[in-house]
Design a protein around this motif. Sequence first.
Motif, short mmCIF file in Angstrom:
data_model
loop_
_atom_site.label_atom_id
_atom_site.label_comp_id
_atom_site.label_asym_id
_atom_site.label_seq_id
_atom_site.Cartn_x
_atom_site.Cartn_y
_atom_site.Cartn_z
N ASP A 61 43.14 46.86 40.01
CA ASP A 61 42.37 45.51 39.70
C ASP A 61 43.01 44.81 38.43
O ASP A 61 42.53 43.78 38.24
N LEU A 62 44.05 45.42 37.62
CA LEU A 62 44.81 44.77 36.69
C LEU A 62 43.97 44.22 35.42
O LEU A 62 44.58 44.23 34.43
N ALA A 63 42.74 44.48 35.38
CA ALA A 63 42.10 43.99 34.39
C ALA A 63 42.19 42.68 33.56
O ALA A 63 42.40 42.74 32.20
N LEU A 64 42.65 41.73 34.28
CA LEU A 64 42.80 40.46 33.68
C LEU A 64 41.69 39.50 33.79
O LEU A 64 40.73 39.80 34.49
N ALA A 65 41.61 38.86 32.51
CA ALA A 65 40.39 37.75 32.71
C ALA A 65 40.95 36.55 33.45
O ALA A 65 41.95 35.93 33.11
N GLU A 66 40.37 36.35 34.78
CA GLU A 66 40.46 35.23 35.50
C GLU A 66 40.61 33.82 34.91
O GLU A 66 41.29 33.26 35.40
N ASN A 67 39.56 33.77 34.23
CA ASN A 67 39.20 32.22 33.46
C ASN A 67 40.25 31.93 32.40
O ASN A 67 40.14 31.00 31.80
N LEU A 68 41.06 32.84 32.00
CA LEU A 68 41.79 32.89 30.59
C LEU A 68 43.28 32.59 31.16
O LEU A 68 43.83 33.00 32.10
N ASP A 69 44.08 31.82 30.05
CA ASP A 69 45.28 31.55 30.56
C ASP A 69 46.35 32.70 30.22
O ASP A 69 45.81 33.74 29.94
N VAL A 70 47.58 32.68 30.60
CA VAL A 70 48.60 33.78 30.60
C VAL A 70 48.52 34.38 29.11
O VAL A 70 48.53 35.52 29.16
N SER A 71 49.03 33.58 28.34
CA SER A 71 49.00 34.21 26.88
C SER A 71 47.66 34.74 26.39
O SER A 71 47.55 35.89 25.52
N SER A 72 46.59 34.36 26.74
CA SER A 72 45.22 34.79 26.35
C SER A 72 45.27 36.10 26.94
O SER A 72 44.69 37.06 26.21
N ASN A 73 45.72 36.39 27.88
CA ASN A 73 45.60 37.65 28.64
C ASN A 73 46.50 38.74 27.93
O ASN A 73 45.97 39.79 27.99
N ILE A 74 47.69 38.15 27.63
CA ILE A 74 48.40 39.21 27.05
C ILE A 74 47.88 39.73 25.69
O ILE A 74 48.05 40.71 25.21
N PHE A 75 46.90 38.74 25.04
CA PHE A 75 46.44 39.33 23.67
C PHE A 75 44.99 39.59 23.77
O PHE A 75 44.22 39.71 22.95
#
Length: 266
Positions: A87-101
């Motif tokens: 499921d990767l645990a990424l936040a769908e509504n945030l951008d790429v760098s916000s997800n990295i951080f």
Amino acid sequence: MKTLLKASGLTKRFGGLTAVDNVSVDVNIGEVVGLVGDNGAGKSTLIKMVSGVYQPDDGEIVFDDKKVTFNGPREARDLGIETIYQDLALAENLDVSSNIFLGREIKNRYFGGVINTLNRNRMREESSKVLDRLDIHIPSLAQQIRNLSGGQRQTVAVARTIYWNAKLVIMDEPTAALGVSEQRKVLTLVRTLCEQGVPVIIISHNMQDVFAVADRIVVLRRGKKVGELLAAKATPDEVVSLMVGAEAVHEMGVIPKALNGTVEPA
Ligand SMILES: Nc1ncnc2c1ncn2[C@@H]1O[C@H](COP(=O)(O)OP(=O)(O)OP(=O)(O)O)[C@@H](O)[C@H]1O
Ligand SMILES: [Mg+2]
């Protein structure tokens, strides 16, 4: 070759079921280890012990020459064991760098920390550096995750682990939901990680993927380790017969013979 992870005799029981039974696995720096087995063979349970999600009922884990026990995934992550689940645990509504951080944002502090704002520029710069280092191309770092393809999401998840100094990356079925060209990109990324000194354990059902990327293949069947092969010296057929077990192969062989009348049906 330095051994980074030495897991010995790991066992995990759920009630009456032994999901992982006395399994030992080593991971050396400079190699990709493929972990294969049929559904329910114990692959996810095994890596969850290594990544601190489950505490083993038996066995021990030595990481970076130190015996370790984890009281949760955070403790494993702090040592540099990063796991990427399906499921990767990424936040769908945030951008790429916000997800990295995500959860570890860089902030601007004003008035001695009374007012904090996100330092988006720094986060974009840092994200772009780590993506470059991994040779990952994403058109815009301001892009929300939900607009990325499955393969791009996977690469963002990997970039996040690398930015946070992963020493070992574990991936549970990273290519299962991807198209062919994206699968290839993710596999290339796995090799890049490995060449940069971060070994990878990759779980996959896909023999082609496993053989494309793994140096060594560990086979689980019904919770037990039933084989360990060098990819260069093994064939997909060999690995599949270990996965399904000798009886199944025997059964498959018996059917045509029985039909021939040469073997009495049981
Ligand atoms: N939290 C749990 N509670 C009880 N049983 C569990 C739990 N997690 C896994 N199991 C059981 O342990 C066995 C191994 O499961 P596991 O998820 O490790 O298999 P797997 O090899 O990852 O399978 P798949 O390829 O389907 O993902 C299965 O029989 C499963 O039903
Ligand atoms: Mg699983």
